[in-house]
Design an enzyme around this catalytic site. Structure first.
Site, PDB file in Angstrom:
ATOM      1  N   VAL A  44      19.572  -8.413  -6.334  1.00 15.14           N
ATOM      2  CA  VAL A  44      20.081  -9.737  -5.952  1.00 15.14           C
ATOM      3  C   VAL A  44      21.443  -9.917  -6.630  1.00 15.14           C
ATOM      4  O   VAL A  44      21.960  -8.989  -7.228  1.00 15.14           O
ATOM      5  CB  VAL A  44      19.105 -10.860  -6.372  1.00 15.14           C
ATOM      6  CG1 VAL A  44      17.903 -10.898  -5.454  1.00 15.14           C
ATOM      7  CG2 VAL A  44      18.692 -10.701  -7.824  1.00 15.14           C
ATOM      8  N   LYS A  75      32.843 -18.269   0.242  1.00 15.57           N
ATOM      9  CA  LYS A  75      32.055 -19.356  -0.355  1.00 15.57           C
ATOM     10  C   LYS A  75      33.023 -20.391  -0.906  1.00 15.57           C
ATOM     11  O   LYS A  75      33.773 -20.114  -1.848  1.00 15.57           O
ATOM     12  CB  LYS A  75      31.196 -18.782  -1.489  1.00 15.57           C
ATOM     13  CG  LYS A  75      30.569 -19.852  -2.372  1.00 15.57           C
ATOM     14  CD  LYS A  75      29.839 -19.235  -3.553  1.00 15.57           C
ATOM     15  CE  LYS A  75      29.384 -20.304  -4.519  1.00 15.57           C
ATOM     16  NZ  LYS A  75      28.760 -19.744  -5.716  1.00 15.57           N
ATOM     17  N   VAL A 198      17.870   8.192 -18.317  1.00 16.55           N
ATOM     18  CA  VAL A 198      18.082   8.298 -19.758  1.00 16.55           C
ATOM     19  C   VAL A 198      16.713   8.139 -20.411  1.00 16.55           C
ATOM     20  O   VAL A 198      16.021   7.133 -20.198  1.00 16.55           O
ATOM     21  CB  VAL A 198      19.067   7.212 -20.250  1.00 16.55           C
ATOM     22  CG1 VAL A 198      19.081   7.166 -21.764  1.00 16.55           C
ATOM     23  CG2 VAL A 198      20.459   7.480 -19.701  1.00 16.55           C
TER      24      VAL A 198
HETATM   25  P1  FAD Z   1      20.548  -4.101 -12.758  1.00 19.76           P
HETATM   26  O1  FAD Z   1      20.918  -4.442 -11.381  1.00 19.76           O
HETATM   27  O2  FAD Z   1      19.135  -4.344 -13.179  1.00 19.76           O
HETATM   28  O3  FAD Z   1      20.895  -2.577 -12.973  1.00 19.76           O
HETATM   29  C1  FAD Z   1      20.348  -1.823 -14.025  1.00 19.76           C
HETATM   30  C2  FAD Z   1      20.771  -0.375 -13.866  1.00 19.76           C
HETATM   31  O4  FAD Z   1      20.331   0.340 -15.010  1.00 19.76           O
HETATM   32  C3  FAD Z   1      20.185   0.320 -12.650  1.00 19.76           C
HETATM   33  O5  FAD Z   1      21.167   1.128 -12.053  1.00 19.76           O
HETATM   34  C4  FAD Z   1      19.100   1.203 -13.241  1.00 19.76           C
HETATM   35  O6  FAD Z   1      18.876   2.368 -12.482  1.00 19.76           O
HETATM   36  C5  FAD Z   1      19.751   1.546 -14.578  1.00 19.76           C
HETATM   37  N1  FAD Z   1      18.784   1.987 -15.584  1.00 19.76           N
HETATM   38  C6  FAD Z   1      17.804   1.279 -16.174  1.00 19.76           C
HETATM   39  N2  FAD Z   1      17.114   2.057 -17.011  1.00 19.76           N
HETATM   40  C7  FAD Z   1      17.685   3.278 -16.957  1.00 19.76           C
HETATM   41  C8  FAD Z   1      17.432   4.518 -17.588  1.00 19.76           C
HETATM   42  N3  FAD Z   1      16.415   4.675 -18.450  1.00 19.76           N
HETATM   43  N4  FAD Z   1      18.202   5.574 -17.294  1.00 19.76           N
HETATM   44  C9  FAD Z   1      19.237   5.446 -16.413  1.00 19.76           C
HETATM   45  N5  FAD Z   1      19.545   4.287 -15.801  1.00 19.76           N
HETATM   46  C10 FAD Z   1      18.756   3.237 -16.066  1.00 19.76           C
HETATM   47  N6  FAD Z   1      24.660 -13.257 -10.210  1.00 19.76           N
HETATM   48  C11 FAD Z   1      25.643 -13.853  -9.525  1.00 19.76           C
HETATM   49  O7  FAD Z   1      26.794 -13.774  -9.910  1.00 19.76           O
HETATM   50  N7  FAD Z   1      25.367 -14.549  -8.397  1.00 19.76           N
HETATM   51  C12 FAD Z   1      24.112 -14.732  -7.935  1.00 19.76           C
HETATM   52  O8  FAD Z   1      23.916 -15.341  -6.895  1.00 19.76           O
HETATM   53  C13 FAD Z   1      23.047 -14.170  -8.693  1.00 19.76           C
HETATM   54  N8  FAD Z   1      21.771 -14.333  -8.309  1.00 19.76           N
HETATM   55  C14 FAD Z   1      20.785 -13.801  -9.070  1.00 19.76           C
HETATM   56  C15 FAD Z   1      19.451 -14.071  -8.752  1.00 19.76           C
HETATM   57  C16 FAD Z   1      18.440 -13.599  -9.564  1.00 19.76           C
HETATM   58  C17 FAD Z   1      17.018 -13.922  -9.240  1.00 19.76           C
HETATM   59  C18 FAD Z   1      18.742 -12.799 -10.691  1.00 19.76           C
HETATM   60  C19 FAD Z   1      17.673 -12.253 -11.567  1.00 19.76           C
HETATM   61  C20 FAD Z   1      20.056 -12.506 -10.988  1.00 19.76           C
HETATM   62  C21 FAD Z   1      21.084 -13.024 -10.211  1.00 19.76           C
HETATM   63  N9  FAD Z   1      22.408 -12.795 -10.527  1.00 19.76           N
HETATM   64  C22 FAD Z   1      23.390 -13.405  -9.833  1.00 19.76           C
HETATM   65  C23 FAD Z   1      22.769 -11.890 -11.596  1.00 19.76           C
HETATM   66  C24 FAD Z   1      23.151 -10.541 -11.002  1.00 19.76           C
HETATM   67  O9  FAD Z   1      22.108 -10.085 -10.184  1.00 19.76           O
HETATM   68  C25 FAD Z   1      23.383  -9.542 -12.097  1.00 19.76           C
HETATM   69  O10 FAD Z   1      24.297 -10.091 -12.994  1.00 19.76           O
HETATM   70  C26 FAD Z   1      23.948  -8.274 -11.536  1.00 19.76           C
HETATM   71  O11 FAD Z   1      23.171  -7.797 -10.493  1.00 19.76           O
HETATM   72  C27 FAD Z   1      24.074  -7.238 -12.590  1.00 19.76           C
HETATM   73  O12 FAD Z   1      22.864  -6.635 -12.876  1.00 19.76           O
HETATM   74  P2  FAD Z   1      22.932  -5.398 -13.853  1.00 19.76           P
HETATM   75  O13 FAD Z   1      23.838  -4.382 -13.277  1.00 19.76           O
HETATM   76  O14 FAD Z   1      23.199  -5.904 -15.222  1.00 19.76           O
HETATM   77  O15 FAD Z   1      21.426  -4.875 -13.875  1.00 19.76           O
END
Ligand code: FAD
Length: 518
Positions: A44, A75, A198
């Site tokens: 998301v 938006k 990892v």
């Molecule tokens: P994730 O998307 O969780 O990515 C984690 C990564 O780490 C993945 O690639 C996974 O494979 C990797 N990983 C994990 N463990 C390991 C391992 N052991 N070895 C190798 N790789 C690993 N933000 C907005 O700006 N607008 C919105 O409308 C919005 N809506 C949201 C709605 C919800 C319900 C939520 C929960 C969040 C929302 N966000 C929104 C926030 C947004 O989704 C996140 O900020 C954004 O997606 C970034 O996520 P991330 O990359 O930090 O984590």
């Protein structure tokens, strides 16, 4: 200098960081990104904040290039439905307040009440949202003359600190497609992409990260490690033991259930805003992309279980949702005490998150990356730079938390226990004082959270006026002033809104044109 950067995680945070670092430092820094094929991204995160344009600009990316590939739309606002009472809505638009004789137009509105809708009366963008207009004309010029030059490209790259105007829109995009787009961008510029799990994070004698151990690619060594592993915070929280400060006592929503709903946009049109519709135990987001809608119910598990939440969401969407599978998500609400510890910086959900009500997740990522570049260390790993980073990043998240708590506290809705409890729950430290000041006079730069957090006084004023649960008196001085100039300004807003609605294409029309559709 730390020349070797290892990013763990390939969600929005990982790929935005990899792309930005290569755009900033070129081949001065080598970047490796490792992501797991087995651990899914959050899936998301599709609505953004108006500042995100600096990110794309910094990468040298033109909207016409990346938007169609990511099914992106514009938006202009967030439409809040049912927060005051069922059937009521208002827009929180990306538009600053006009001022007349030293008082903001919303203050004049409180004094003279020229119409029943403060948002329509004081701002131009709500009319564009109602008419489903595009902020750009078909040939690409922006409706706001002030920004008209940007389509031709800027001479220099800008960051959040140079944000001196309120840009009138942000984007909706498909997060998975954006990550794919940025993967191409970053790897074409030399980022090494490792698809692997990892398994372990290894520390050296000082307790700094020396390398990570992968299942198939052996050890990945680096100088600086960026933790983009999402809510699990595998490097910062798990390996380095950095505490996580929960905001749950002030923001209780801790779960979400999401659906991706294909939709024929030629028939439905595309609203140029995110919609946040209040529900019995939280709210539902509706994010229109080109060809589908992203939607989800953000709720508190204290008031609603997963089954009921999914049922509520499916009823809200209707038959279009029948064959779609739902994505249930647990949210970690709060922030790491420090997002940069030793040689590890967490960016994205690993750093912190405050529920998606004002679409700040990607803004936090952008802010974290920009701060990393601005505070990038020398060989000596200056503690001062790290401390500056941690202070700024914490302030941004704490400020946004305050703003979000205001949404619930100031909402007039009190029709069940969930909404009644929003009025008695603990408030973040200084918010109670500020609320008192805002009930004497609408928020201004002297009375909002004092550090940069992305939101300006106009956002606070709009939310207080729209949510309707708190007293918002007009400044008494307005009774002594001549209101002729203010009346003219209200008329100017109406005229400008009508002029633009008549001339701008619909958002669907604009993107159909961009996608080369008839
Ligand atoms: P994730 O998307 O969780 O990515 C984690 C990564 O780490 C993945 O690639 C996974 O494979 C990797 N990983 C994990 N463990 C390991 C391992 N052991 N070895 C190798 N790789 C690993 N933000 C907005 O700006 N607008 C919105 O409308 C919005 N809506 C949201 C709605 C919800 C319900 C939520 C929960 C969040 C929302 N966000 C929104 C926030 C947004 O989704 C996140 O900020 C954004 O997606 C970034 O996520 P991330 O990359 O930090 O984590």
């Amino acid at each position: 200098m730390p020349r070797n950067v290892v990013i763990v995680g390939g969600g929005t945070a990982g790929w935005m960081t990899a792309s930005y670092l290569t755009a900033a430092f070129g081949d001065q820094v080598s970047v490796t990104l490792v992501e797991s094929a087995n651990v899914a991204t959050i899936g998301v995160g599709e609505a953004t904040f108006s500042t995100v344009r600096h990110f794309f600009e910094y990468l040298g990316l033109d909207e016409r290039e990346w938007m169609p590939e990511c099914h992106a739309t514009y938006k202009l606002a967030i439409r809040f439905e049912n927060w005051r009472e069922r059937g009521h809505h208002f827009y929180h638009a990306f538009e600053r307040m006009r001022a007349v004789d030293g008082f903001t137009l919303p203050e004049w509105w409180l004094h003279t009440s020229p119409g029943s809708r403060f948002d329509q009366d004081c701002f131009v963008i709500p009319a564009l949202c109602d008419a489903m207009s595009s902020p750009r004309h078909l040939e690409g010029t922006l409706f706001e003359r002030e920004f008209a030059g940007d389509a031709a490209g800027r001479m220099h790259r800008s960051t959040l600190t140079e944000q001196d105007t309120q840009f009138p829109y942000a984007y909706h995009f498909d997060a998975t497609l954006l990550a794919g787009f940025l993967t191409k961008y970053a790897t074409a510029r030399g980022v090494r992409h490792v698809l692997d799990d990892v398994l372990e994070v290894k520390l050296d004698d000082r307790g700094w990260i020396s390398h990570v151990v992968t299942r198939e690619h052996g050890e990945l060594h680096g100088d600086l490690f960026v933790d983009c592993t999402g809510f699990r915070g595998m490097l910062l929280n798990a390996a380095l033991g950095e505490p996580f400060l929960s905001y749950q006592d002030t923001l209780p929503n801790d779960r979400a259930v999401a659906l991706r709903v294909p939709r024929d946009m030629a028939t439905h049109g595309i609203r140029p805003c995110t919609t946040a519709t209040a529900q019995d135990a939280g709210w539902i987001w509706t994010i229109p992309l080109f060809g589908r809608v992203g939607t989800g119910y953000v709720y508190s598990s204290q008031y609603c279980d997963a089954e009921e939440a999914e049922r509520t969401l499916r009823e809200f969407v209707g038959p279009e949702a029948d064959d779609l599978s739902a994505n249930h998500i647990r949210m970690r609400i709060g922030r790491s005490e420090n997002s940069w510890v030793k040689n590890c910086v967490a960016i994205g959900l690993a750093s912190g998150f405050v529920e998606p009500l004002e679409s700040t997740g990607i803004f936090f990522i952008q802010n974290g990356i920009e701060q990393l570049v601005k505070n990038f260390p020398a060989e000596t790993w200056d503690d001062g730079l790290r401390a500056a980073y941690n202070r700024q990043v914490a302030n941004v998240m704490d400020g946004v938390r305050e703003f979000l708590v205001l949404h619930y506290y100031a909402a007039a809705r009190q029709d069940n226990q969930y909404w009644r409890d929003t009025k008695t729950r603990r408030l973040p430290d200084d918010l109670a004082d500020r609320l008192e000041q805002w009930q004497a006079r609408l928020p201004n730069s002297e009375t909002i959270f004092p550090y940069y957090h992305g939101f300006e006084p106009y956002s606070y004023a709009v939310m207080l006026l729209g949510l309707g649960g708190l007293r918002t008196p007009a400044p008494p001085a307005l009774g002594l002033l001549d209101g002729t100039a203010a009346a003219k300004e209200f008329q100017a807003v109406r005229d400008q809104a009508r002029y633009l609605v008549d001339r701008l294409p619909t958002q669907y029309g604009y993107f159909a044109h961009l996608h080369g559709l008839p």
